[in-house]
Design an enzyme around this catalytic site. Structure first.
Site, PDB file in Angstrom:
ATOM      1  N   CYS A 115       0.814  -1.229   0.000  1.00 21.63           N
ATOM      2  CA  CYS A 115       0.000   0.000   0.000  1.00 21.63           C
ATOM      3  C   CYS A 115       0.846   1.277   0.000  1.00 21.63           C
ATOM      4  O   CYS A 115       0.362   2.349  -0.353  1.00 21.63           O
ATOM      5  CB  CYS A 115      -0.951   0.004   1.193  1.00 21.63           C
ATOM      6  N   HIS A 252      -3.175   7.682   1.916  1.00 21.81           N
ATOM      7  CA  HIS A 252      -3.556   6.370   1.389  1.00 21.81           C
ATOM      8  C   HIS A 252      -4.977   6.072   1.863  1.00 21.81           C
ATOM      9  O   HIS A 252      -5.304   6.272   3.034  1.00 21.81           O
ATOM     10  CB  HIS A 252      -2.580   5.307   1.908  1.00 21.81           C
ATOM     11  N   ASN A 282      -9.916   0.161  -0.633  1.00 19.95           N
ATOM     12  CA  ASN A 282      -8.461   0.205  -0.571  1.00 19.95           C
ATOM     13  C   ASN A 282      -7.893  -0.390  -1.863  1.00 19.95           C
ATOM     14  O   ASN A 282      -7.977  -1.597  -2.078  1.00 19.95           O
ATOM     15  CB  ASN A 282      -7.991  -0.582   0.659  1.00 19.95           C
TER      16      ASN A 282
HETATM   17  O1  UT7 Z   1      -3.700  -0.511   3.454  1.00 20.05           O
HETATM   18  C1  UT7 Z   1      -3.114  -0.721   4.686  1.00 20.05           C
HETATM   19  C2  UT7 Z   1      -3.495  -2.014   5.250  1.00 20.05           C
HETATM   20  N1  UT7 Z   1      -4.776  -2.171   5.794  1.00 20.05           N
HETATM   21  C3  UT7 Z   1      -5.376  -1.373   6.704  1.00 20.05           C
HETATM   22  O2  UT7 Z   1      -5.024  -0.257   6.955  1.00 20.05           O
HETATM   23  C4  UT7 Z   1      -6.526  -1.964   7.460  1.00 20.05           C
HETATM   24  C5  UT7 Z   1      -6.358  -1.748   8.927  1.00 20.05           C
HETATM   25  N2  UT7 Z   1      -7.420  -2.296   9.702  1.00 20.05           N
HETATM   26  C6  UT7 Z   1      -8.724  -1.900   9.603  1.00 20.05           C
HETATM   27  O3  UT7 Z   1      -9.047  -1.069   8.778  1.00 20.05           O
HETATM   28  C7  UT7 Z   1      -9.717  -2.447  10.583  1.00 20.05           C
HETATM   29  O4  UT7 Z   1      -9.047  -3.169  11.588  1.00 20.05           O
HETATM   30  C8  UT7 Z   1     -10.792  -3.351   9.917  1.00 20.05           C
HETATM   31  C9  UT7 Z   1     -11.712  -2.522   9.070  1.00 20.05           C
HETATM   32  C10 UT7 Z   1     -10.120  -4.437   9.110  1.00 20.05           C
HETATM   33  C11 UT7 Z   1     -11.642  -4.000  11.018  1.00 20.05           C
HETATM   34  O5  UT7 Z   1     -12.194  -3.015  11.871  1.00 20.05           O
HETATM   35  P1  UT7 Z   1     -12.073  -3.176  13.450  1.00 20.05           P
HETATM   36  O6  UT7 Z   1     -12.837  -2.082  14.049  1.00 20.05           O
HETATM   37  O7  UT7 Z   1     -10.607  -3.286  13.777  1.00 20.05           O
HETATM   38  O8  UT7 Z   1     -12.847  -4.530  13.699  1.00 20.05           O
HETATM   39  P2  UT7 Z   1     -12.316  -5.882  14.347  1.00 20.05           P
HETATM   40  O9  UT7 Z   1     -11.338  -6.564  13.450  1.00 20.05           O
HETATM   41  O10 UT7 Z   1     -11.898  -5.583  15.740  1.00 20.05           O
HETATM   42  O11 UT7 Z   1     -13.657  -6.728  14.358  1.00 20.05           O
HETATM   43  C12 UT7 Z   1     -14.786  -6.322  15.111  1.00 20.05           C
HETATM   44  C13 UT7 Z   1     -15.879  -7.347  14.878  1.00 20.05           C
HETATM   45  C14 UT7 Z   1     -15.409  -8.788  15.037  1.00 20.05           C
HETATM   46  O12 UT7 Z   1     -16.449  -9.518  15.676  1.00 20.05           O
HETATM   47  P3  UT7 Z   1     -16.377  -9.817  17.256  1.00 20.05           P
HETATM   48  O13 UT7 Z   1     -15.099 -10.560  17.458  1.00 20.05           O
HETATM   49  O14 UT7 Z   1     -16.384  -8.464  17.900  1.00 20.05           O
HETATM   50  O15 UT7 Z   1     -17.614 -10.625  17.470  1.00 20.05           O
HETATM   51  C15 UT7 Z   1     -15.261  -9.272  13.630  1.00 20.05           C
HETATM   52  O16 UT7 Z   1     -15.427 -10.662  13.494  1.00 20.05           O
HETATM   53  O17 UT7 Z   1     -16.381  -7.240  13.530  1.00 20.05           O
HETATM   54  C16 UT7 Z   1     -16.361  -8.536  12.923  1.00 20.05           C
HETATM   55  N3  UT7 Z   1     -16.140  -8.356  11.497  1.00 20.05           N
HETATM   56  C17 UT7 Z   1     -17.139  -8.114  10.642  1.00 20.05           C
HETATM   57  N4  UT7 Z   1     -18.462  -7.980  10.812  1.00 20.05           N
HETATM   58  C18 UT7 Z   1     -19.197  -7.716   9.728  1.00 20.05           C
HETATM   59  C19 UT7 Z   1     -14.967  -8.379  10.821  1.00 20.05           C
HETATM   60  N5  UT7 Z   1     -15.191  -8.154   9.517  1.00 20.05           N
HETATM   61  C20 UT7 Z   1     -16.533  -7.984   9.385  1.00 20.05           C
HETATM   62  C21 UT7 Z   1     -17.358  -7.702   8.290  1.00 20.05           C
HETATM   63  N6  UT7 Z   1     -18.682  -7.569   8.506  1.00 20.05           N
HETATM   64  N7  UT7 Z   1     -16.878  -7.556   7.038  1.00 20.05           N
END
Ligand code: UT7
Length: 325
Positions: A115, A252, A282
């Site tokens: 990225c 980004h 992204n």
């Molecule tokens: O380009 C550079 C590289 N990438 C990034 O910059 C991405 C960096 N990370 C992020 O943007 C975020 O961490 C995400 C968008 C990937 C995830 O957001 P988050 O607020 O960190 O959520 P999380 O991973 O802590 O997940 C929260 C909950 C989980 O459920 P539980 O464990 O709380 O029951 C996940 O299983 O959301 C769940 N979850 C989803 N729910 C619905 C994860 N993906 C999804 C989804 N739809 N697509």
């Protein structure tokens, strides 16, 4: 004391025709439009058609940038293409772009920093131009991340999309002051201790397969804001610029929450932030030139504006650039 600067002559971008909405994704994996918008700011992404490769997107973005700059493609003697999703293992996708543009002089090569690829490519081209090795560069970020996604993994497949963006840089003699046009500073970083947090589980040498993107999203998020703000502070310290003196912040486009938190920490006013993640998700190395093209086309970014770029991604890699348009 005068200085050679890499001055931006124009930019362009291309998104594949097919739009995949959050609602459509919600019919395929256990997710919802509400979750995706709240957690990321993404509303849709573009997906390359069968037979449409990274080079095809890159060529269209390059042609748009050349037209915007009003230059003859033959005046380009350097092509640096940032991608993690090349057409082939080799040769570089950049040589396909070079060939399609009818250029057979100078040099064309790919660069891989995931990225952060566009910022790394920009810095590479800038250094070649400032040393006099080349005169005019085409810098491209182009990706078909849809090809490396695990479409059953809701934690990653909702985040990424395909696209390409390009800019033309010209080596020009400038007064050597902070008011110069062109790239004023670039700062690149990487730290391989984090490589398992965001990677593709296949490759030429390891598995002889393409593999799929794997990410510990929460871990990446945790590091992102600190790394981004540190490398922007480096750019400010190197130039004397600050949150007030910059006109535009073009980050980004990975996640609106990361962008908002970074801008807030740096005291960058929200109205200076260029945000396009809602439109294309992204797109890895393509996201910054895609956002630049939107803000230039709609008249926000104008000649003389001070534009701050940053990116962070797999590796980890991260970097910043400060450009007077
Ligand atoms: O380009 C550079 C590289 N990438 C990034 O910059 C991405 C960096 N990370 C992020 O943007 C975020 O961490 C995400 C968008 C990937 C995830 O957001 P988050 O607020 O960190 O959520 P999380 O991973 O802590 O997940 C929260 C909950 C989980 O459920 P539980 O464990 O709380 O029951 C996940 O299983 O959301 C769940 N979850 C989803 N729910 C619905 C994860 N993906 C999804 C989804 N739809 N697509």
């Amino acid at each position: 004391m005068t200085a050679i600067r890499s001055v931006v002559l124009g930019c362009g971008s291309y998104l594949p025709e097919r739009i995949l909405t959050n609602a459509e994704l919600a019919s395929q994996v256990d997710t919802s439009d509400e979750w995706i918008v709240q957690r990321t700011g993404i509303r849709q992404r573009h997906i390359a058609a069968d037979g449409e490769f990274t080079s095809h997107l890159a060529i269209k973005a390059a042609q748009a940038a050349i037209a915007h700059a009003g230059i003859d493609a033959q005046s380009i003697d350097l092509i640096v293409l940032a991608t993690s999703t090349p057409d082939n293992t080799f040769p570089a996708t950049a040589v396909s772009v070079q060939h399609a543009l009818g250029i057979n002089h100078g040099a064309a090569f790919d660069l891989q920093a995931v990225c952060s690829g566009f910022v790394f490519a920009l810095a590479t081209a800038d250094n070649f131009l400032r040393t006099g090795a080349f005169k005019r560069a085409l810098v491209i970020g182009a990706e078909t991340f849809s090809r490396i996604l695990d479409w059953t993994d809701r934690g990653t497949c909702v985040l990424f999309g395909d696209g390409a963006g390009a800019i033309i840089l010209d080596a020009q003699q400038q007064p050597g002051l902070s008011t110069d046009r062109g790239i004023l500073t670039t700062h690149l970083r990487s730290d391989g201790r984090h490589k398992a947090k965001l990677y593709v589980d296949g490759g030429v040498s390891s598995t002889q397969t393409t593999g799929h993107l794997r990410m510990e999203g929460r871990e990446v998020f945790k590091h992102a804001v600190g790394m981004i703000t540190d490398v922007i502070v480096d750019a400010f310290n190197a130039t004397g610029a600050n949150a007030e003196s910059i006109d535009w912040f073009v980050p980004h486009q990975a996640n609106k929450r990361i962008i908002d938190a970074s801008a807030h920490k740096l005291h960058i006013a929200p109205q200076k932030v260029v945000l396009t993640v809602d439109l294309h998700g992204n797109t890895s190395a393509a996201s910054i030139p895609l956002a630049l093209s939107v803000a230039v086309a709609d008249g926000r970014i104008k000649k003389g504006d001070l534009v701050l770029l940053e990116a962070m991604g797999g590796g980890f890699t991260w970097g910043s650039a400060l450009v007077r348009w």
